[in-house]
Motif scaffolding. Structure first.
Motif, PDB file in Angstrom:
ATOM      1  N   LYS A   1      27.506  69.222  15.383  1.00  0.00           N
ATOM      2  CA  LYS A   1      28.750  69.992  15.383  1.00  0.00           C
ATOM      3  C   LYS A   1      29.977  69.099  15.284  1.00  0.00           C
ATOM      4  O   LYS A   1      30.924  69.394  14.539  1.00  0.00           O
ATOM      5  CB  LYS A   1      28.804  70.830  16.656  1.00  0.00           C
ATOM      6  N   VAL A   2      29.968  67.984  16.012  1.00  0.00           N
ATOM      7  CA  VAL A   2      31.158  67.129  16.064  1.00  0.00           C
ATOM      8  C   VAL A   2      31.444  66.434  14.744  1.00  0.00           C
ATOM      9  O   VAL A   2      32.522  65.858  14.559  1.00  0.00           O
ATOM     10  CB  VAL A   2      31.046  66.077  17.186  1.00  0.00           C
ATOM     11  N   MET A   3      30.485  66.478  13.799  1.00  0.00           N
ATOM     12  CA  MET A   3      30.687  65.838  12.504  1.00  0.00           C
ATOM     13  C   MET A   3      31.084  66.830  11.411  1.00  0.00           C
ATOM     14  O   MET A   3      31.194  66.455  10.240  1.00  0.00           O
ATOM     15  CB  MET A   3      29.420  65.084  12.095  1.00  0.00           C
ATOM     16  N   ILE A   4      31.301  68.090  11.770  1.00  0.00           N
ATOM     17  CA  ILE A   4      31.815  69.045  10.791  1.00  0.00           C
ATOM     18  C   ILE A   4      33.249  68.652  10.447  1.00  0.00           C
ATOM     19  O   ILE A   4      34.072  68.414  11.331  1.00  0.00           O
ATOM     20  CB  ILE A   4      31.773  70.475  11.349  1.00  0.00           C
ATOM     21  N   PRO A   5      33.566  68.564   9.158  1.00  0.00           N
ATOM     22  CA  PRO A   5      34.915  68.108   8.795  1.00  0.00           C
ATOM     23  C   PRO A   5      35.980  69.185   8.954  1.00  0.00           C
ATOM     24  O   PRO A   5      35.766  70.354   8.640  1.00  0.00           O
ATOM     25  CB  PRO A   5      34.753  67.717   7.317  1.00  0.00           C
ATOM     26  N   VAL A   6      37.120  68.762   9.452  1.00  0.00           N
ATOM     27  CA  VAL A   6      38.325  69.585   9.523  1.00  0.00           C
ATOM     28  C   VAL A   6      39.457  68.727   8.967  1.00  0.00           C
ATOM     29  O   VAL A   6      39.612  67.571   9.370  1.00  0.00           O
ATOM     30  CB  VAL A   6      38.642  70.007  10.971  1.00  0.00           C
ATOM     31  N   ALA A   7      40.215  69.257   8.020  1.00  0.00           N
ATOM     32  CA  ALA A   7      41.238  68.467   7.333  1.00  0.00           C
ATOM     33  C   ALA A   7      40.633  67.174   6.782  1.00  0.00           C
ATOM     34  O   ALA A   7      41.242  66.106   6.824  1.00  0.00           O
ATOM     35  CB  ALA A   7      42.420  68.179   8.258  1.00  0.00           C
ATOM     36  N   ASN A   8      39.409  67.279   6.291  1.00  0.00           N
ATOM     37  CA  ASN A   8      38.683  66.213   5.598  1.00  0.00           C
ATOM     38  C   ASN A   8      38.241  65.050   6.486  1.00  0.00           C
ATOM     39  O   ASN A   8      37.892  63.983   5.969  1.00  0.00           O
ATOM     40  CB  ASN A   8      39.476  65.674   4.400  1.00  0.00           C
ATOM     41  N   ARG A   9      38.245  65.251   7.800  1.00  0.00           N
ATOM     42  CA  ARG A   9      37.682  64.251   8.708  1.00  0.00           C
ATOM     43  C   ARG A   9      36.827  64.964   9.740  1.00  0.00           C
ATOM     44  O   ARG A   9      37.149  66.086  10.146  1.00  0.00           O
ATOM     45  CB  ARG A   9      38.791  63.468   9.430  1.00  0.00           C
TER      46      ARG A   9
ATOM     47  N   ILE B   1      32.861  60.887  25.729  1.00  0.00           N
ATOM     48  CA  ILE B   1      32.882  62.097  24.902  1.00  0.00           C
ATOM     49  C   ILE B   1      31.468  62.631  24.757  1.00  0.00           C
ATOM     50  O   ILE B   1      30.547  61.897  24.385  1.00  0.00           O
ATOM     51  CB  ILE B   1      33.487  61.818  23.512  1.00  0.00           C
ATOM     52  N   LEU B   2      31.307  63.915  25.056  1.00  0.00           N
ATOM     53  CA  LEU B   2      30.006  64.567  24.957  1.00  0.00           C
ATOM     54  C   LEU B   2      29.826  65.078  23.529  1.00  0.00           C
ATOM     55  O   LEU B   2      30.537  65.986  23.083  1.00  0.00           O
ATOM     56  CB  LEU B   2      29.917  65.720  25.957  1.00  0.00           C
ATOM     57  N   ALA B   3      28.887  64.470  22.809  1.00  0.00           N
ATOM     58  CA  ALA B   3      28.699  64.776  21.387  1.00  0.00           C
ATOM     59  C   ALA B   3      27.225  64.923  21.047  1.00  0.00           C
ATOM     60  O   ALA B   3      26.803  64.616  19.934  1.00  0.00           O
ATOM     61  CB  ALA B   3      29.334  63.672  20.537  1.00  0.00           C
ATOM     62  N   ALA B   4      26.430  65.411  22.008  1.00  0.00           N
ATOM     63  CA  ALA B   4      24.976  65.462  21.816  1.00  0.00           C
ATOM     64  C   ALA B   4      24.472  66.799  21.308  1.00  0.00           C
ATOM     65  O   ALA B   4      23.350  66.894  20.811  1.00  0.00           O
ATOM     66  CB  ALA B   4      24.263  65.125  23.133  1.00  0.00           C
ATOM     67  N   GLY B   5      25.282  67.854  21.422  1.00  0.00           N
ATOM     68  CA  GLY B   5      24.785  69.192  21.139  1.00  0.00           C
ATOM     69  C   GLY B   5      24.726  69.535  19.659  1.00  0.00           C
ATOM     70  O   GLY B   5      25.411  68.940  18.826  1.00  0.00           O
TER      71      GLY B   5
ATOM     72  N   ARG C   1      26.468  57.776  14.632  1.00  0.00           N
ATOM     73  CA  ARG C   1      26.386  56.309  14.682  1.00  0.00           C
ATOM     74  C   ARG C   1      26.781  55.687  13.343  1.00  0.00           C
ATOM     75  O   ARG C   1      27.481  54.663  13.300  1.00  0.00           O
ATOM     76  CB  ARG C   1      24.963  55.884  15.067  1.00  0.00           C
ATOM     77  N   HIS C   2      26.332  56.284  12.243  1.00  0.00           N
ATOM     78  CA  HIS C   2      26.627  55.726  10.919  1.00  0.00           C
ATOM     79  C   HIS C   2      28.122  55.815  10.620  1.00  0.00           C
ATOM     80  O   HIS C   2      28.703  54.871  10.066  1.00  0.00           O
ATOM     81  CB  HIS C   2      25.826  56.474   9.852  1.00  0.00           C
ATOM     82  N   HIS C   3      28.749  56.921  10.963  1.00  0.00           N
ATOM     83  CA  HIS C   3      30.160  57.103  10.626  1.00  0.00           C
ATOM     84  C   HIS C   3      31.068  56.206  11.458  1.00  0.00           C
ATOM     85  O   HIS C   3      31.999  55.588  10.920  1.00  0.00           O
ATOM     86  CB  HIS C   3      30.558  58.563  10.832  1.00  0.00           C
ATOM     87  N   PHE C   4      30.800  56.108  12.760  1.00  0.00           N
ATOM     88  CA  PHE C   4      31.719  55.388  13.648  1.00  0.00           C
ATOM     89  C   PHE C   4      31.310  53.950  13.927  1.00  0.00           C
ATOM     90  O   PHE C   4      32.160  53.134  14.287  1.00  0.00           O
ATOM     91  CB  PHE C   4      31.862  56.161  14.968  1.00  0.00           C
ATOM     92  N   GLY C   5      30.018  53.624  13.772  1.00  0.00           N
ATOM     93  CA  GLY C   5      29.576  52.267  14.047  1.00  0.00           C
ATOM     94  C   GLY C   5      29.988  51.799  15.427  1.00  0.00           C
ATOM     95  O   GLY C   5      29.906  52.549  16.402  1.00  0.00           O
ATOM     96  N   ASP C   6      30.454  50.570  15.513  1.00  0.00           N
ATOM     97  CA  ASP C   6      30.894  50.037  16.811  1.00  0.00           C
ATOM     98  C   ASP C   6      32.339  50.384  17.123  1.00  0.00           C
ATOM     99  O   ASP C   6      32.888  49.957  18.146  1.00  0.00           O
ATOM    100  CB  ASP C   6      30.684  48.519  16.863  1.00  0.00           C
ATOM    101  N   GLY C   7      32.955  51.142  16.235  1.00  0.00           N
ATOM    102  CA  GLY C   7      34.328  51.593  16.456  1.00  0.00           C
ATOM    103  C   GLY C   7      35.397  50.694  15.879  1.00  0.00           C
ATOM    104  O   GLY C   7      36.574  51.065  15.853  1.00  0.00           O
ATOM    105  N   SER C   8      35.016  49.518  15.387  1.00  0.00           N
ATOM    106  CA  SER C   8      36.015  48.542  14.938  1.00  0.00           C
ATOM    107  C   SER C   8      36.854  49.056  13.768  1.00  0.00           C
ATOM    108  O   SER C   8      38.043  48.726  13.658  1.00  0.00           O
ATOM    109  CB  SER C   8      35.332  47.224  14.556  1.00  0.00           C
TER     110      SER C   8
END
Length: 401
Positions: free
Chosen positions: A24-32, A6-10, A62-69
């Motif tokens: 941009k990818v961290m803007i919330p929609v429906a509270n996520r 997933i390209l999430a650098a911009g 990185r803070h929100h998703f961490g290692d994905g677990s």
């Protein structure tokens, strides 16, 4: 096993002022965050290994998703240190991919069914959809399920089919990426690496049933509406006597909805909020955590991010309100032109007949302000009492009568 890149650098410059403090990818929609919706949908299609290409404000991702677990997946990160285009971003994952992989932009909303359709296609494949304004996108031509041509943002597009930014590739893609040269805007474009596939007649087209692109702030409202359609009711906070809930409503832990409040779903309210008394919240509204929506408020079809307060005698419709904002008593946002024509914001046609405003982080309004349709108010602005606000207001502005 298919991996997902997933390209999430911009930054998402067209999303300003909302991207001033977040990618941009961290803007919330429906509270996520929009990226969370995407990862969850892909995970539910059976993919659990992700590579995220990050860059601008990458710490937030990185803070929100961490290692994905916490999301039931495994996530690795690759940093694109300089914004040199989508082709360069994909080249950065060369050492992390070992077979077929799903590749997509992180700023869109997709259905599980469409993701499964692309995964079921022979590789390479490209997700496409129809658009009533194809000139704003990369346009493709298709014959017998094969992509026959591609053109980027043409004034006279050859079809109404557009590149949705969802691909299925194998490792051969990297050999094509290594041969591309910078575009006229000085970037390495992923789409240039599609040309050898198109020439060989090997790029398969997969028609998507739905697609929500997040190009501009008002697109968030459309995506919010789409995602809230499938909302199910869940009440974890306190609902006082005398509150009316109609339709699907979610209320987070620690939130108190006070007497006299009327909420029409679909509506999602985060944690530790104070709602009411006597608030009227209408459908397709998402309210973040630690918000105060107070007495005699009408709020509809809007996104209100964390720590924002709309506390006294306010009207907000069809608007995006970022974090840390405060509305003085009596401040209202208009959302409809008298002539009922589509509303423009920052000189861009939103294609919406109802649209209020985009308000950045930490904006403070005095009492009895009026915000015109299509207003874009930058981060950290201060609006004095009784002001009429219209047009585009730059970050850190002080607006006086």
């Amino acid at each position: 096993m298919v991996q997902c890149v997933i390209l999430a650098a911009g930054e998402g410059k067209r999303m300003r002022p909302l991207t001033g403090s977040r990618p941009k990818v961290m803007i919330p929609v429906a509270n996520r965050p929009m990226l969370e919706h995407l990862i969850n949908a892909i995970r539910d299609c059976g993919i659990n290994e992700f590579v995220l290409v990050v860059g601008y404000h990458e710490a937030a991702v990185r803070h929100h998703f961490g290692d994905g677990s916490d999301f039931g997946v495994s996530i690795r990160y690759v940093t694109q240190k300089r914004q040199r285009g989508t082709g360069d971003a994909v080249l950065n994952v060369l050492s992390h991919v070992n077979g077929d992989f799903l590749l997509l932009n992180g700023d869109m909303i997709l259905s599980r069914e469409d993701i499964k359709a692309v995964l079921s296609s022979p590789s390479p494949a490209l997700g496409i959809c129809k658009s009533d304004h194809p000139r704003d996108f990369g346009v493709v031509t298709v014959k017998d399920g094969i992509i026959t041509g591609f053109e980027e943002k043409s004034e006279n597009p050859k079809s109404d089919l557009i590149n949705a930014g969802l691909y299925l590739f194998n490792y051969d893609l990297f050999s094509h990426l290594k041969l591309i040269t910078p575009s006229p805007r000085g970037e390495l474009e992923l789409t240039d690496a599609l040309l050898p596939y198109i020439k060989a007649g090997s790029l398969h087209a997969v028609m998507l049933s739905s697609w929500a692109d997040m190009g501009s702030p008002w697109d968030l409202l459309t995506a919010n509406e789409v995602l809230l359609v499938s909302l199910s009711s869940c009440i974890e906070g306190e609902i006082e006597d005398g509150v009316v809930l109609k339709g699907a409503v979610q209320v987070g832990k620690g939130t108190v909805v006070k007497a006299g409040t009327y909420i029409e779903g679909p509506c999602v309210i985060g944690k530790d909020c104070r709602i009411g008394p006597h608030a009227y919240i209408r459908g397709a509204t998402a309210i973040g955590d630690n918000c105060h929506i107070g007495h005699s408020i009408e709020l509809k079809n809007s996104i209100v991010m964390n720590h924002s307060n709309i506390p006294h005698f306010n009207y907000v419709g069809d608007s995006v309100i970022a974090s840390g904002c405060n509305f003085g008593a009596g401040t209202k946002i208009a959302n409809l032109r008298h002539d009922k024509k589509c509303i423009s914001a920052g000189g861009v046609n939103t294609r919406r007949k109802k649209f209020g405003a985009v308000i950045g982080d930490d904006v403070l309004f005095g009492i009895n302000c009026s915000v015109n349709v299509g207003a874009v108010i930058g981060n950290r602005c201060r609006i004095a009492p009784h002001c009429f606000v219209t047009g585009v207001i730059s970050d850190d502005s002080v607006v006086k009568r």
